[in-house]
Design a protein around this motif. Structure first.
Motif, mmCIF file in Angstrom:
data_model
loop_
_atom_site.group_PDB
_atom_site.id
_atom_site.type_symbol
_atom_site.label_atom_id
_atom_site.label_comp_id
_atom_site.label_asym_id
_atom_site.label_seq_id
_atom_site.Cartn_x
_atom_site.Cartn_y
_atom_site.Cartn_z
ATOM 1 N N ALA A 166 -11.566 -19.172 48.533
ATOM 2 C CA ALA A 166 -11.011 -17.867 47.926
ATOM 3 C C ALA A 166 -9.666 -17.779 48.545
ATOM 4 O O ALA A 166 -9.303 -18.063 49.949
ATOM 5 N N ARG A 167 -8.528 -17.128 47.966
ATOM 6 C CA ARG A 167 -7.313 -17.111 48.321
ATOM 7 C C ARG A 167 -6.805 -15.420 47.789
ATOM 8 O O ARG A 167 -7.379 -15.057 47.186
ATOM 9 N N PRO A 168 -5.965 -15.072 48.516
ATOM 10 C CA PRO A 168 -5.424 -13.718 48.108
ATOM 11 C C PRO A 168 -4.875 -13.940 46.751
ATOM 12 O O PRO A 168 -4.560 -14.632 46.072
ATOM 13 N N ALA A 169 -5.503 -12.638 45.920
ATOM 14 C CA ALA A 169 -5.223 -12.795 44.526
ATOM 15 C C ALA A 169 -3.667 -12.836 44.198
ATOM 16 O O ALA A 169 -3.228 -13.568 43.255
ATOM 17 N N GLY A 170 -2.887 -12.429 45.020
ATOM 18 C CA GLY A 170 -1.244 -12.725 44.556
ATOM 19 C C GLY A 170 -1.016 -13.925 44.926
ATOM 20 O O GLY A 170 0.098 -14.336 44.328
#
Length: 260
Positions: free
Chosen positions: A77-81
């Protein structure tokens, strides 16, 4: 100020980060609705690939997206941005904002999604494929699935300031501001100034640039009328029309001369 953004169809890869932690996402009131969509999407994509591709509306060239969805619970997972890409997000340029503007973005930007409902740009998510127009076999149309939980959660998230609605019609169907919140909501169109026609590519780029300018300058209008003044001060040609009836949002047009 609360800014409502559409997601992007294309997304960056999940990377090698820690997997999704659903309970860590913003707007915890949406958690149960998120779990329902996530569980059904993973089950669908872990089963019959052709059925999953049909339900999700994926072309042959996007067959790999089915396997991606099947692995959502263990993918990085990574920041949505960082996950959302495309014209609007390129113009917004979250990664290149100064620290103060990044903090404002974390507080004020919500990205709408068929899978997550609505999330903040710092929420960590895996890359996925599931538009709000999808009808999952067990849950039905996702826009309808999200309406009730959104109606419970979003008015509080809107606070007491401006709601700047930059969503496409499909995502706007998941939550329509009502009552007092609608009265301080501005739905934005980008028009070609000479023809007054809606533009497509430049529509997304302009919306991204508008949000970036507001974040960079630290401008947080309280209502649509203040937003028009702010946009004009920033060099944009903007017009706003108050709603004819109470409980409806304002219509705000940003006029551009160039169409790319």
């Amino acid at each position: 100020m609360l800014v409502l953004l559409p997601p992007s169809e294309g997304k960056a890869s999940s990377g090698r980060g820690a997997p999704l932690k659903p309970d860590s996402l913003s707007l915890p009131g949406l958690a149960a609705a998120r779990r329902a969509v996530l569980a059904e999407l993973v089950e669908l994509c872990a089963g019959d690939e052709e059925k999953a591709r049909e339900v999700l509306g994926l072309s042959e060239g996007l067959r790999g997206e089915v396997a991606k969805n099947a692995g959502l619970l263990t993918a990085g997972a990574r920041p949505a941005g960082e996950i959302y890409t495309g014209v609007l997000y390129d113009a917004l340029g979250l990664a290149t904002l100064d620290p103060a503007a990044k903090r404002r973005a974390a507080r004020s930007l919500l990205v709408f999604s068929g899978l997550w409902g609505a999330i903040g740009v710092t929420d960590r998510i895996p890359s996925y494929r599931c538009s709000v127009g999808v009808k999952l076999p067990g849950l039905g149309a996702l826009a309808g699935h999200w309406r009730a939980p959104m109606a419970e959660v979003l008015p509080e998230a809107a606070g007491d300031g401006l709601v700047l609605d930059l969503r496409s019609a499909a995502y706007a169907a998941a939550w329509k501001p009502k009552g007092e919140v609608a009265g301080r909501t501005a739905t934005v169109r980008v028009l070609h100034a000479p023809t007054r026609k809606v533009v497509s590519h430049f529509n997304k780029a302009t919306k991204g640039r508008v949000v970036r300018a507001l974040l960079t300058e630290g401008i947080a209008p309280k209502d649509p009328a203040e937003l028009v003044v702010a946009l004009r001060d920033l060099g944009y040609e903007a017009e706003a029309a108050a709603p004819e009836k109470d409980g409806k949002p304002w219509a705000l047009d940003v006029l551009v001369d160039e169409v790319h």
